[in-house]
Design a protein around this motif. Structure first.
Motif, mmCIF file in Angstrom:
data_model
loop_
_atom_site.group_PDB
_atom_site.id
_atom_site.type_symbol
_atom_site.label_atom_id
_atom_site.label_comp_id
_atom_site.label_asym_id
_atom_site.label_seq_id
_atom_site.Cartn_x
_atom_site.Cartn_y
_atom_site.Cartn_z
ATOM 1 N N MET A 135 5.959 -5.733 -4.536
ATOM 2 C CA MET A 135 5.181 -4.499 -4.546
ATOM 3 C C MET A 135 3.912 -4.737 -3.721
ATOM 4 S SD MET A 135 3.364 -2.492 -7.769
ATOM 5 C CE MET A 135 4.728 -2.784 -8.810
ATOM 6 N N ASN A 136 3.653 -3.837 -2.763
ATOM 7 C CA ASN A 136 2.450 -4.002 -1.962
ATOM 8 C C ASN A 136 1.245 -3.383 -2.671
ATOM 9 O OD1 ASN A 136 2.148 -1.212 -1.308
ATOM 10 N ND2 ASN A 136 3.622 -1.423 0.361
ATOM 11 N N ASP A 137 0.057 -3.565 -2.084
ATOM 12 C CA ASP A 137 -1.190 -3.112 -2.717
ATOM 13 C C ASP A 137 -1.240 -1.596 -2.915
ATOM 14 O OD1 ASP A 137 -1.995 -5.733 -2.770
ATOM 15 O OD2 ASP A 137 -3.246 -5.586 -0.974
ATOM 16 N N ILE A 138 -0.742 -0.853 -1.957
ATOM 17 C CA ILE A 138 -0.765 0.612 -2.060
ATOM 18 C C ILE A 138 0.142 1.069 -3.188
ATOM 19 C CG2 ILE A 138 -0.212 2.773 -0.888
ATOM 20 C CD1 ILE A 138 -1.100 1.436 1.730
ATOM 21 N N GLU A 139 1.335 0.508 -3.281
ATOM 22 C CA GLU A 139 2.246 0.874 -4.362
ATOM 23 C C GLU A 139 1.655 0.520 -5.720
ATOM 24 O OE1 GLU A 139 5.810 -1.167 -3.332
ATOM 25 O OE2 GLU A 139 6.411 0.333 -1.843
ATOM 26 N N LYS A 140 0.970 -0.616 -5.791
ATOM 27 C CA LYS A 140 0.332 -1.025 -7.044
ATOM 28 C C LYS A 140 -0.741 -0.009 -7.442
ATOM 29 C CE LYS A 140 -2.065 -4.924 -9.157
ATOM 30 N NZ LYS A 140 -2.636 -6.249 -8.923
ATOM 31 N N LEU A 141 -1.542 0.427 -6.478
ATOM 32 C CA LEU A 141 -2.584 1.420 -6.756
ATOM 33 C C LEU A 141 -1.959 2.743 -7.192
ATOM 34 C CD1 LEU A 141 -5.544 2.251 -6.834
ATOM 35 C CD2 LEU A 141 -5.403 2.732 -4.373
ATOM 36 N N ILE A 142 -0.897 3.157 -6.542
ATOM 37 C CA ILE A 142 -0.208 4.396 -6.926
ATOM 38 C C ILE A 142 0.312 4.282 -8.356
ATOM 39 C CG2 ILE A 142 1.838 5.820 -6.499
ATOM 40 C CD1 ILE A 142 1.418 5.160 -3.466
ATOM 41 N N LEU A 158 -3.190 8.507 -1.080
ATOM 42 C CA LEU A 158 -3.148 8.809 0.350
ATOM 43 C C LEU A 158 -4.465 9.430 0.806
ATOM 44 C CD1 LEU A 158 -1.549 8.855 2.983
ATOM 45 C CD2 LEU A 158 -0.615 11.078 2.286
ATOM 46 N N HIS A 159 -4.992 10.344 0.007
ATOM 47 C CA HIS A 159 -6.277 10.975 0.341
ATOM 48 C C HIS A 159 -7.410 9.942 0.335
ATOM 49 C CE1 HIS A 159 -8.911 14.397 0.837
ATOM 50 N NE2 HIS A 159 -9.704 13.902 -0.108
ATOM 51 N N LEU A 160 -7.405 9.052 -0.651
ATOM 52 C CA LEU A 160 -8.422 8.002 -0.698
ATOM 53 C C LEU A 160 -8.319 7.072 0.513
ATOM 54 C CD1 LEU A 160 -8.260 7.034 -4.485
ATOM 55 C CD2 LEU A 160 -10.210 8.076 -3.305
ATOM 56 N N LEU A 197 -13.157 6.224 -0.949
ATOM 57 C CA LEU A 197 -12.612 5.014 -1.550
ATOM 58 C C LEU A 197 -13.696 3.985 -1.862
ATOM 59 C CD1 LEU A 197 -10.110 3.538 -2.544
ATOM 60 C CD2 LEU A 197 -9.811 2.624 -0.234
ATOM 61 N N GLN A 198 -14.548 3.684 -0.912
ATOM 62 C CA GLN A 198 -15.587 2.683 -1.144
ATOM 63 C C GLN A 198 -16.561 3.106 -2.246
ATOM 64 O OE1 GLN A 198 -15.397 -0.371 -0.052
ATOM 65 N NE2 GLN A 198 -13.554 0.152 1.094
ATOM 66 N N PRO A 199 -17.060 4.369 -2.237
ATOM 67 C CA PRO A 199 -17.928 4.783 -3.348
ATOM 68 C C PRO A 199 -17.204 4.764 -4.705
ATOM 69 C CG PRO A 199 -18.185 6.292 -1.508
ATOM 70 C CD PRO A 199 -17.034 5.380 -1.173
ATOM 71 N N LEU A 200 -15.913 5.107 -4.721
ATOM 72 C CA LEU A 200 -15.143 5.079 -5.955
ATOM 73 C C LEU A 200 -15.036 3.655 -6.489
ATOM 74 C CD1 LEU A 200 -13.356 6.481 -8.086
ATOM 75 C CD2 LEU A 200 -11.420 6.130 -6.534
ATOM 76 N N ILE A 201 -14.760 2.716 -5.597
ATOM 77 C CA ILE A 201 -14.676 1.308 -6.006
ATOM 78 C C ILE A 201 -16.007 0.856 -6.601
ATOM 79 C CG2 ILE A 201 -14.481 -1.070 -5.144
ATOM 80 C CD1 ILE A 201 -12.405 0.046 -3.088
ATOM 81 N N GLY A 202 -17.101 1.187 -5.954
ATOM 82 C CA GLY A 202 -18.426 0.811 -6.462
ATOM 83 C C GLY A 202 -18.724 1.435 -7.818
ATOM 84 N N ALA A 203 -18.398 2.720 -7.952
ATOM 85 C CA ALA A 203 -18.658 3.414 -9.221
ATOM 86 C C ALA A 203 -17.804 2.814 -10.342
ATOM 87 C CB ALA A 203 -18.373 4.906 -9.072
#
Length: 195
Positions: free
Chosen positions: A1-8, A27-29, A37-43
């Motif tokens: 499983m790749n990183d994108i699939e894991k996030l999904i 996909l939108h992120l 994406l970066q602000p979401l990761i930080g939050a």
């Protein structure tokens, strides 16, 4: 499983997001990495590092006790009992209730194996026994489990001589009778008020 699939897969576990919605969100992120994406990761890292569960009421906040429990301007004699933190936040959003809260962490459910021991009922009893609480508002859902929990709590708290009430149930503001379910109409008739 790749990183994108894991996030999904992880996003798909969130309430309201199934696999297809999670895929669209990821996909939108990915398309808006810098803006979203970066602000979401930080939050998310900030929330993970700093948010705690209030040991008094069960709310989520950056401090313990939470801001609501520390607020000296709130009425300490009124306690509103809710099932989950989301319910507390919904009541706070309307900025009308000025008392304190107690989060149970769910409702009694025989089907799900949730009994009084799995909820913060002992904590509620300790708060009432400590004194100062004169009124209890049971703000629990109009489900069978919510009503079962409300009746259980009313029975357990009966010896403490508290004013115990529950939220009104019935026709929502702007609701049309033709679109309401039978249970809501029955409850609205039972809880009718004089004009």
């Amino acid at each position: 499983m790749n990183d994108i699939e894991k996030l999904i897969q992880i996003m798909g576990r969130l309430p309201g997001l199934g696999p297809r919605s999670a895929r669209r969100a990821v996909l939108h992120l990915m398309k808006k990495r810098e803006a979203l994406l970066q602000p979401l990761i930080g939050a998310m890292q900030d929330v993970s590092a700093h948010v705690k569960t209030c040991t008094v009421c069960g709310n989520l906040d950056a401090s313990d006790p939470c801001a609501i429990c520390r607020d000296g301007g709130r009425d300490q004699t009124i306690l509103c009992v809710v099932a989950d933190v989301g319910d507390l936040w919904a009541l706070e959003r309307i900025a009308t209730f000025k008392g304190r809260y107690h989060v149970l962490g769910g409702v009694l459910s025989a089907l799900d194996g949730i009994g009084p021991e799995q909820l913060s009922i002992a904590g509620l009893l300790r708060r009432v026994e400590a004194g100062g609480v004169k009124e209890l508002i049971l703000a629990l859902g109009a489900t069978v489990d919510g009503q079962t929990t409300a009746h259980y709590l009313a029975d357990r708290l009966q010896p403490y001589n508290l004013a115990i009430s529950r939220l009104a149930h019935g026709v929502p503001v702007g609701g049309e009778l033709d679109y309401l379910d039978d249970g809501t109409l029955i409850q609205a008739l039972k809880a009718r008020q004089k004009l």
